[in-house]
Enzyme design. Structure first.
Site, short mmCIF file in Angstrom:
data_model
loop_
_atom_site.label_atom_id
_atom_site.label_comp_id
_atom_site.label_asym_id
_atom_site.label_seq_id
_atom_site.Cartn_x
_atom_site.Cartn_y
_atom_site.Cartn_z
N HIS A 1 46.73 -97.91 -22.11
CA HIS A 1 45.52 -98.06 -22.91
C HIS A 1 45.76 -98.98 -24.10
O HIS A 1 45.04 -98.90 -25.11
CB HIS A 1 44.98 -96.70 -23.37
CG HIS A 1 44.46 -95.87 -22.25
ND1 HIS A 1 43.27 -96.14 -21.59
CD2 HIS A 1 44.98 -94.78 -21.61
CE1 HIS A 1 43.08 -95.25 -20.63
NE2 HIS A 1 44.10 -94.42 -20.61
N GLY B 1 45.68 -96.21 -8.06
CA GLY B 1 45.92 -96.87 -9.34
C GLY B 1 47.11 -97.79 -9.33
O GLY B 1 47.72 -98.04 -10.38
N SER C 1 46.97 -100.98 -8.15
CA SER C 1 46.46 -102.35 -8.16
C SER C 1 46.40 -102.99 -6.78
O SER C 1 46.81 -104.13 -6.59
CB SER C 1 47.28 -103.22 -9.12
OG SER C 1 47.19 -102.74 -10.43
N SER D 1 43.71 -103.98 -5.43
CA SER D 1 42.76 -105.09 -5.52
C SER D 1 43.41 -106.34 -6.09
O SER D 1 43.17 -107.46 -5.61
CB SER D 1 41.55 -104.69 -6.36
OG SER D 1 41.92 -104.37 -7.67
N ASP E 1 47.18 -106.36 -14.32
CA ASP E 1 47.37 -106.17 -12.88
C ASP E 1 47.67 -107.48 -12.18
O ASP E 1 48.62 -107.59 -11.40
CB ASP E 1 46.14 -105.52 -12.27
CG ASP E 1 45.90 -104.11 -12.78
OD1 ASP E 1 46.77 -103.61 -13.53
OD2 ASP E 1 44.87 -103.52 -12.43
#
Length: 402
Positions: A39, A126, A128, A130, A183
């Site tokens: 974050h 989670g 990555s 994509s 990412d």
């Protein structure tokens, strides 16, 4: 026609079976997991991801018609689109179409592609998947034109940094997912045996030696609060920055605030807790990098003191995410608590956005391999479902396979 389990041969076989001719080029790109720095990306901070062993392979050739086509082994379906396809439609091939359009700016042909995709990057974990698809697609489109990829723009090669930026643009501008650059940069730029120290405000990146095993533990827990809670946290960080600028008008991003500034501003909760995490987490990334660099050239991470130091940073990161950013889950806390104080394990924390999803455990690869079975069995007894686990180590980024 039988298709091999994975890799270049698998995607070439899928391509030939789907289109009846051979691909002109094949490229691959890995998924990623973030060691520390959670974050902080959208707050202008620093992150330290590694590429994982799991990859996505893309085979490509000029289409024998005017339309573009894509087929995915994992999705079990294919799609077709024309040159007028300028915005996402909610299909998986949006990522391919967006990446191909972006690759045009780097020298790829403007339209008409046959594409096949094979991947062992887990979807929905989670890690990555994509970004791996986008980066591999851009790399394959460039390879089809005979263009080379390199970490620097020497002798006419396309810098991998540009590949990452184009892939990031595909996800943000074409698909419409507002994400940070981590990412795509990790998938494109990571090196074997190294983590990537990325400054998300300037996109400056450098490789950091890191030779420890990483056990990824997917708690397979529902994440119903993910999107709403994530948007709330971003809004709280924006509010914290606005208050801090009353004390320091030159403050550009939240991650650049200092503990002294936080103390002087005395931010009210919950924005004070969110800011405290972002500032402390950015410092933890820097400390982690410092210890890794100090141990460079020695097996593993050098001394026991170094491994203990990075373990403390990992554990502190999780506590901060749990208590100050409030994005953990009971299952993630359980995983971390069951990994501490074990010989051969440095530390553990949640990774990714949180509210479910994955944790990482860092330590000796052999110990982690043996421990993963015990952890999975005990987790299933406690939570009534088996977790998904993957043992990995820092791998290389995007590459042209042929």
């Amino acid at each position: 026609m039988s298709v091999p389990a994975g890799g270049r041969e698998a995607v070439e076989a899928l391509f030939t079976a789907a289109y009846g001719h051979r691909p002109a080029a094949v490229a691959s790109a890995p998924g990623r997991v973030n060691l520390i720095g959670e974050h902080t990306d959208y707050n202008g901070g620093e992150v330290l991801p590694i590429a994982i062993a799991q990859r996505t392979w893309v085979a490509i050739a000029p289409a024998r018609g005017h339309a573009s086509r894509a087929v995915s082994r994992e999705r079990g379906e294919g799609g077709e689109w024309g040159s007028a396809y300028t915005r996402a439609t909610g299909t998986w091939w949006d990522y391919v179409a967006g990446a191909l359009r972006g690759a045009e700016s780097l020298g790829a042909r403007p339209h008409g592609h046959d594409v096949a995709v094979v991947s062992d990057v887990p979807m929905g974990a989670g890690l990555s998947s994509s970004a791996a698809l986008e980066v591999a697609t851009v790399a394959a489109a460039l390879a089809m034109e005979g263009l080379r990829l390199a970490r620097t723009a020497d002798d006419g090669a396309i810098p991998l940094r540009d590949v990452a930026l184009v892939a990031h643009g595909a996800e943000c501008d074409f698909v419409g997912v507002a994400c940070g650059i981590m990412d795509q940069f990790a998938s494109a730029l990571c090196e074997d045996g190294h983590a990537l120290h990325l400054h998300c405000d300037t996109a400056q990146a450098r490789s950091i030696p890191f030779r420890r095993g990483v056990l990824i533990v997917d708690t397979v827990s529902p994440r119903a609060l993910l999107h709403s809670a994530f948007n709330t946290r971003r809004a709280e960080c924006t509010a914290a920055l606005e208050i801090l600028r009353q004390f320091d008008p030159a403050l550009d991003v939240l991650a650049h605030a200092t503990p002294e500034l936080l103390e002087r501003a005395a931010l009210p909760d919950p924005v004070g807790k969110r800011a405290r995490h972002v500032v402390a987490e950015t410092q933890r990334v820097r400390e982690f990098v410092r210890h890794c660099e100090a141990a460079a050239g020695r097996p593993g991470l050098g001394s026991d003191e170094t491994r203990e130091a990075i373990g403390l940073l990992l554990n502190a990161s999780h506590r901060s995410l749990r208590d100050d950013y409030e994005c953990s889950s009971p299952e993630l806390d359980w995983v971390v608590e069951h990994c501490v104080a074990r010989i051969g394990i440095d530390g553990a924390r949640l990774t990714g956005a949180g509210w479910g999803g994955c944790a990482i455990v860092v330590g000796d690869a052999k110990v982690l391999g043996e421990f993963s079975h015990e952890l999975a069995e005990t987790f299933e007894l406690s939570w009534g479902r088996p977790p998904r686990t993957w043992l990995t180590s820092p791998d290389g980024g995007a590459r042209i396979e042929r």
